[in-house]
Design an enzyme around this catalytic site. Structure first.
Site, PDB file in Angstrom:
ATOM      1  N   ASP A 221       0.630 -16.908 -40.178  1.00 20.51           N
ATOM      2  CA  ASP A 221       1.811 -16.455 -40.929  1.00 20.51           C
ATOM      3  C   ASP A 221       1.711 -14.966 -41.248  1.00 20.51           C
ATOM      4  O   ASP A 221       2.690 -14.218 -41.140  1.00 20.51           O
ATOM      5  CB  ASP A 221       2.064 -17.299 -42.188  1.00 20.51           C
TER       6      ASP A 221
ATOM      7  N   ASP B 295       2.731 -19.415 -28.152  1.00 20.62           N
ATOM      8  CA  ASP B 295       4.098 -19.668 -27.705  1.00 20.62           C
ATOM      9  C   ASP B 295       5.079 -18.966 -28.637  1.00 20.62           C
ATOM     10  O   ASP B 295       5.988 -18.239 -28.213  1.00 20.62           O
ATOM     11  CB  ASP B 295       4.328 -21.196 -27.721  1.00 20.62           C
TER      12      ASP B 295
ATOM     13  N   TYR C 276       0.010 -29.280 -27.352  1.00 21.04           N
ATOM     14  CA  TYR C 276       0.741 -29.381 -26.095  1.00 21.04           C
ATOM     15  C   TYR C 276       0.156 -30.408 -25.128  1.00 21.04           C
ATOM     16  O   TYR C 276       0.554 -30.453 -23.972  1.00 21.04           O
ATOM     17  CB  TYR C 276       0.804 -28.008 -25.412  1.00 21.04           C
TER      18      TYR C 276
END
Ligand code: NAD
Length: 331
Positions: free
Chosen positions: A202, A226, A123
């Site tokens: 995951d 996020d 980001y």
């Protein structure tokens, strides 16, 4: 009296912020709101989505609450949210995910908190073209930022009587970046008494869907935070109810997890619970525990009764009707 910067945002932002202000003021807390615009409306007026005076007012007041802001995808101006987090060094993003009795969801006892690193990872906006071939985005993980977010998460566990901290990462593939984050996590946690473990992102996504009740506090780099906070919102009734706080050493900005929801803007049907719960976090941050608990209890009551619910929660109440019902239970 507190002076708080209020950034209503766009899309459903102004209507949910108006609702939040009404609920907060009904507790009797004395707040002067300094309203400033950012995002689409600011571009029209100031030719920038985040004018300098917006940052300056947050610096002056130290605390802000903001509605969602539309981010143009792929082109245009840089995200207001990312700019605020970086300019004010709001390094910790806190997202409590808790089931409310009365809100229909797949799970009954979710009570977890996501602590998301807020300033780096993918980001930082460091991207460039690779000629005609493609484009490249740089993932940054530093020792300093990892240490302070993990320390923040540890303090949160201790200060809030939580039992366990889980680190989410992808260190099996990103050995240098996520590997660094994980090593720092382990070295800090071994000095604490609480239980801790780690999970590959995951596997974390699957386990959160299978058994979210098993998780307590979770700390992770920016991107995973996020994604997983939206996933977790889905576990307890959707984006309309999950609050958030961006906290730094000197400043704090409170905001809902959801976006500007342009599909339902200006229709008086947005659910203001997420921004109201963000205001609850803000009141606690200010030391106004009693007022915060008054709002929490009113929300619990209204959801338990289930008579006045917005359409995202299966009801037919308008934003305004929902807010009036909350205020009725605060007095
Ligand atoms: P979104 O969160 O705005 O909406 C996703 C879905 O959830 C929509 O169907 C919407 O109607 C529903 N929804 C969201 N909040 C709701 C509420 N309070 N009550 C009822 N329903 C609600 O996500 P999106 O559509 O992907 O994003 C729209 C814009 O918001 C984008 O420009 C995005 O960049 C921006 N965004 C801003 C923030 C922020 O300012 N903090 C966060 C996320 C997305």
């Amino acid at each position: 009296m507190y002076k708080i910067t209020l950034i209503p945002g766009d899309g459903i932002g102004p209507e949910i912020c108006k609702a939040m202000v009404k609920v907060v003021e009904s507790t009797g807390v004395n707040i002067e709101w300094e309203e400033v615009i950012a995002g689409k409306n600011a571009i029209e007026k100031y030719n920038t989505p985040i004018p300098k005076h917006v940052i300056d007012t947050v610096k002056k007041n130290k605390v802000a609450i903001k509605g969602p802001i539309t981010t143009p995808i792929g082109k245009g101006f840089r995200s207001v949210n990312v700019t605020l987090r970086q300019e004010l060094d709001l390094y910790a993003n806190l997202r409590p995910i808790k089931t409310f009795k009365g809100i229909k969801s797949r799970y009954e006892d979710v009570d977890l908190v996501i602590v998301r690193e807020n300033t780096e990872d993918l980001y930082t906006g460091i991207e460039h073209k690779l000629g005609e071939y493609g484009a490249e985005s740089i993932k940054i993980i530093t020792k300093e930022a990892s240490k302070r977010i993990i320390q923040f998460a540890c303090d949160y566990v201790n200060d809030n009587n939580r039992n366990k901290l889980t680190c989410v990462h992808k260190a099996n593939i990103m050995k240098l970046t996520d590997g660094l984050f994980l090593n720092i996590f382990r070295s800090i946690c071994e000095k604490h008494d609480f239980e801790y473990n780690d999970l590959i992102v995951d596997a974390a996504a699957m386990n959160l869907v299978l058994n979210p009740e098993k998780y307590d506090v979770m700390v992770m780099p920016n991107l995973y935070g996020d994604i997983l906070s939206d996933l977790c919102a889905g576990l307890v009734g959707g984006l309309g109810i999950i609050p958030g706080a961006n906290i730094g050493k000197d400043y704090a900005v409170f905001e809902a997890v959801h976006g500007s929801a342009p599909d339902i803007a200006n229709q008086n049907k947005a659910n203001p619970t997420a921004i109201i719960q963000s205001a609850v976090m803000m009141l606690k941050y200010l030391g106004e525990q009693d007022k915060a608990i008054k709002i929490e209890n009113a929300l619990k009551h209204v959801f338990m009764e289930g008579k006045v619910m917005t359409s995202d929660l299966g009801g037919s109440a308008t934003t305004q009707e929902f807010v009036e019902e909350i205020c009725k239970h605060i007095k």
